[in-house]
Design an enzyme around this catalytic site. Sequence first.
Site, mmCIF file in Angstrom:
data_model
loop_
_atom_site.group_PDB
_atom_site.id
_atom_site.type_symbol
_atom_site.label_atom_id
_atom_site.label_comp_id
_atom_site.label_asym_id
_atom_site.label_seq_id
_atom_site.Cartn_x
_atom_site.Cartn_y
_atom_site.Cartn_z
ATOM 1 N N ASN A 1 0.869 -1.175 0.000
ATOM 2 C CA ASN A 1 0.000 0.000 0.000
ATOM 3 C C ASN A 1 0.908 1.229 0.000
ATOM 4 O OD1 ASN A 1 -1.770 2.073 0.591
ATOM 5 N ND2 ASN A 1 -2.276 1.358 2.656
ATOM 6 N N TRP A 2 0.976 1.866 -1.137
ATOM 7 C CA TRP A 2 1.875 3.028 -1.234
ATOM 8 C C TRP A 2 1.310 4.266 -0.548
ATOM 9 C CZ3 TRP A 2 4.777 3.662 -6.595
ATOM 10 C CH2 TRP A 2 5.715 2.613 -6.709
ATOM 11 N N LYS A 3 0.035 4.226 -0.156
ATOM 12 C CA LYS A 3 -0.602 5.388 0.460
ATOM 13 C C LYS A 3 -0.406 6.618 -0.460
ATOM 14 C CE LYS A 3 -0.031 3.121 4.864
ATOM 15 N NZ LYS A 3 0.194 3.213 6.300
ATOM 16 N N HIS B 1 -9.262 1.034 5.366
ATOM 17 C CA HIS B 1 -7.968 1.228 6.021
ATOM 18 C C HIS B 1 -8.160 2.182 7.209
ATOM 19 C CE1 HIS B 1 -3.865 2.459 6.777
ATOM 20 N NE2 HIS B 1 -3.487 1.365 6.136
ATOM 21 N N GLU C 1 -6.526 4.576 8.198
ATOM 22 C CA GLU C 1 -6.324 5.998 7.880
ATOM 23 C C GLU C 1 -7.571 6.590 7.223
ATOM 24 O OE1 GLU C 1 -2.604 5.469 5.787
ATOM 25 O OE2 GLU C 1 -1.663 4.896 7.677
ATOM 26 N N GLU D 1 -4.903 -5.084 10.819
ATOM 27 C CA GLU D 1 -3.866 -4.067 10.987
ATOM 28 C C GLU D 1 -4.099 -3.320 12.298
ATOM 29 O OE1 GLU D 1 -2.048 -2.917 6.962
ATOM 30 O OE2 GLU D 1 -3.787 -1.638 7.298
ATOM 31 N N GLY E 1 2.875 2.229 10.705
ATOM 32 C CA GLY E 1 3.778 3.356 10.499
ATOM 33 C C GLY E 1 4.520 3.791 11.752
ATOM 34 N N SER F 1 3.885 -2.249 10.146
ATOM 35 C CA SER F 1 5.346 -2.260 10.287
ATOM 36 C C SER F 1 5.983 -3.595 9.903
ATOM 37 C CB SER F 1 5.749 -1.839 11.705
ATOM 38 O OG SER F 1 5.306 -0.523 11.971
ATOM 39 N N GLY G 1 2.978 -1.160 4.204
ATOM 40 C CA GLY G 1 2.993 0.243 3.821
ATOM 41 C C GLY G 1 4.394 0.689 3.457
ATOM 42 N N GLY G 2 5.084 1.261 4.421
ATOM 43 C CA GLY G 2 6.383 1.883 4.181
ATOM 44 C C GLY G 2 7.374 0.987 3.449
HETATM 45 P P1 PGA Z 1 3.181 0.195 7.522
HETATM 46 O O1 PGA Z 1 1.683 0.395 6.984
HETATM 47 O O2 PGA Z 1 3.691 -1.097 6.934
HETATM 48 O O3 PGA Z 1 3.922 1.405 7.029
HETATM 49 O O4 PGA Z 1 3.088 0.131 9.016
HETATM 50 C C1 PGA Z 1 0.822 -0.711 6.882
HETATM 51 C C2 PGA Z 1 -0.497 -0.259 6.330
HETATM 52 O O5 PGA Z 1 -1.004 0.791 6.745
HETATM 53 O O6 PGA Z 1 -1.084 -0.942 5.458
#
Ligand code: PGA
Length: 243
Positions: free
Chosen positions: A9-11, A88, A90, A158, A164, A203, A224-225
């Site tokens: 997930n590149w956000k 998600h 967020e 998650e 993050g 993470s 994500g990251g």
């Molecule tokens: P992260 O994000 O790997 O940067 O913690 C995961 C996500 O929100 O899907």
Amino acid sequence: MPRKLAAGNWKMNGSVAQLSELSGLGHADIDVLICPPATLIAVAANAAETGLMIGAQDCHAAASGAHTGDISTAMLAEAGATHVIVGHSERRADHAETDDQVRAKAEAITAQGLIAIICIGETLAQREAGETLSILDAQLSASTPDNATAANTVIAYEPVWAIGTGLTANTDQIGEVHSHLRAHLTERFGADAADIRLLYGGSVKAANATEIFAVPDVDGALVGGASLTAKDFRPIVDALAAS
Ligand code: PGA
């Protein structure tokens, strides 16, 4: 055993230039998916090599209409997306998305023939209050459509406190939740639930991927990251394929 899925997930990150990070990510033995920002889906899908799928990070539940700024599942499908992340944390936090909205989006995704990746997760306060499993049960019940199958739905656990932050749920915590989610899905959907992919997210990185993928009922990860560069994501893909 369901086919494993490594999803990135590149956000709100990435550019056309950064699509070079997609090269070499595809894998013959597992599903590999990258969900870039909507502006990059079509170009990424056109460029993606065999074995790499491209998805979206959100959608609108309606097919078309007066919804300025929103994108329908038909539009995402036309751009080349095969999966759509919904719910998600967020989106739930920044856009006040409710379980009902998440379910409506998931229904639109599956009606379009795409795969919904439905995210659920508890906050740190909820975990510390001992509410983790009841919160997840409520989110899973209300966010997952009645027509969910292993073919059209993926669930991503998650924990909000692990996204993050560099904090990762430990393998006992992940194992407890994933076996609980499997039992919940089995009660609702019967035998087909054994093949509904359950992803862990929060993470995930090369250094912890192998131990996370060894946990029963973990069928992949939502990353994500560490999905933003091939250098970080490829080892996660390889760890999943080897698990
Ligand atoms: P992260 O994000 O790997 O940067 O913690 C995961 C996500 O929100 O899907």
